[in-house]
Write an enzyme that holds these catalytic residues in place. Structure first.
Site, mmCIF file in Angstrom:
data_model
loop_
_atom_site.group_PDB
_atom_site.id
_atom_site.type_symbol
_atom_site.label_atom_id
_atom_site.label_comp_id
_atom_site.label_asym_id
_atom_site.label_seq_id
_atom_site.Cartn_x
_atom_site.Cartn_y
_atom_site.Cartn_z
ATOM 1 N N LYS A 197 -1.481 -1.440 -3.980
ATOM 2 C CA LYS A 197 -2.507 -0.399 -3.978
ATOM 3 C C LYS A 197 -1.752 0.913 -4.057
ATOM 4 O O LYS A 197 -1.129 1.346 -3.084
ATOM 5 C CB LYS A 197 -3.362 -0.479 -2.710
ATOM 6 C CG LYS A 197 -4.427 0.612 -2.601
ATOM 7 C CD LYS A 197 -5.173 0.512 -1.273
ATOM 8 C CE LYS A 197 -6.163 1.661 -1.122
ATOM 9 N NZ LYS A 197 -6.848 1.621 0.205
ATOM 10 N N TYR A 204 0.864 -1.176 0.000
ATOM 11 C CA TYR A 204 0.000 0.000 0.000
ATOM 12 C C TYR A 204 0.900 1.225 0.000
ATOM 13 O O TYR A 204 1.505 1.561 1.017
ATOM 14 C CB TYR A 204 -0.910 -0.038 1.223
ATOM 15 C CG TYR A 204 -1.948 1.064 1.326
ATOM 16 C CD1 TYR A 204 -2.248 1.904 0.259
ATOM 17 C CD2 TYR A 204 -2.662 1.244 2.512
ATOM 18 C CE1 TYR A 204 -3.210 2.890 0.367
ATOM 19 C CE2 TYR A 204 -3.633 2.228 2.637
ATOM 20 C CZ TYR A 204 -3.905 3.048 1.558
ATOM 21 O OH TYR A 204 -4.865 4.034 1.673
#
Length: 291
Positions: free
Chosen positions: A164, A136
């Protein structure tokens, strides 16, 4: 795991008036989202107010949610922390939960590690994992971000299979071009949904999908049919609504709107405050007649 998974909802954690996790409300929300087009979930992430969940709450939440979703879609549980040892310990625990398909780990916030430090951090987490890890990368929240080179280096790890990415479309395009074929690139920025898919990425880890899973799914379907005009029209319609759900610190707008629908209590945990009446009116005005 992520093949043909375009839309992942970073789902909220509803709370009761007693400030406990509201599992019946979570279950009903989950069912609705799956019906409307959400294909998978991030549980206990930023939108799920992870910084304010206790260790025991996280474990209970992940166990319940994984069992409830079952085989209806991938469940990615957040284990991110700015303390590598804590992330590794949580990884070892969460990775044993039946039905957890993947883990999410964020770039270490506040510490501001170097690129080498981030490689070491995520490698330690991945080495401890028994299910794949999604990186992330969100420098706007963590104060430091991974370079594309760092993401691509980590993509070589056998237990790291996705990112992400909350930076630019240029970054996303470069990652798609250079990453292994079995490494999946997602945007965590709802407004980038169309552009992300067009440059070849997997899809979106979304907050706006709490309300717009159907329309976002239609956008992805239109692109699969090479119907760019319809996809563009949907993106233009979605864009102001996506921006509206971030008009105040997330997930306060989402929770306030869901509360208006009678789905959950309008309760957040400090330091995030629930929207007051004027703030909710502002968000609803930004959404127009839709909500």
């Amino acid at each position: 795991m992520y093949e043909n998974i375009n839309l992942i909802t970073a789902i909220i954690t509803p709370f009761t008036q007693d400030n406990d996790i509201d599992y019946p409300a979570l279950d009903k929300l989950t069912d609705r989202l799956l019906t409307e087009g959400t294909q998978g979930f991030v549980i206990g992430g930023t939108t799920g107010e992870s910084p304010t969940l206790t260790h025991d709450e996280k474990i209970n939440l992940y166990q319940h949610f994984a069992a409830y979703v079952g085989t209806r879609g991938p469940v990615i549980a957040n284990v991110g922390d700015n303390n590598t040892a804590s992330s590794v310990a949580l990884t070892k625990e969460v990775t044993q939960i039946a039905g957890i398909d993947g883990l999410l780990a964020v770039t270490p916030y506040y510490n501001k590690p170097s690129q080498k430090g981030m490689v070491a951090h995520f490698t330690a987490i991945a080495d401890a994992a028994k299910v794949p890890v999604m990186l992330y990368n969100i420098p706007g929240r963590s104060a430091v971000g991974m370079s594309n080179e760092t993401v691509l280096q980590l993509a070589q790890h056998p237990m790291i299979n996705a990112v992400k990415q909350v930076t630019t479309i240029d970054d996303i395009a470069q990652l798609v071009e250079a990453a292994p074929n079995d490494f999946y690139v997602y945007t965590g920025e709802d407004a980038q949904t169309l552009a992300t898919k067009v440059v070849g990425a997997a899809g979106t880890v979304s907050v706006a999908s709490h309300f717009y899973s159907k329309e976002m799914s239609q956008l992805f379907t239109a692109l699969e049919k090479s119907d760019v005009q319809t996809a563009g029209k949907l993106q233009r319609w979605l864009l102001p609504k996506m921006q509206a759900v971030f008009a105040y610190p997330s997930p306060a707008p989402v929770k306030a709107l869901l509360s208006e629908q009678g789905s959950i209590e309008n309760i957040t945990r400090l330091p995030i405050l629930p929207l007051d009446a004027d703030e909710l009116a502002h968000v609803k005005a930004l959404l127009g007649d839709d909500k």
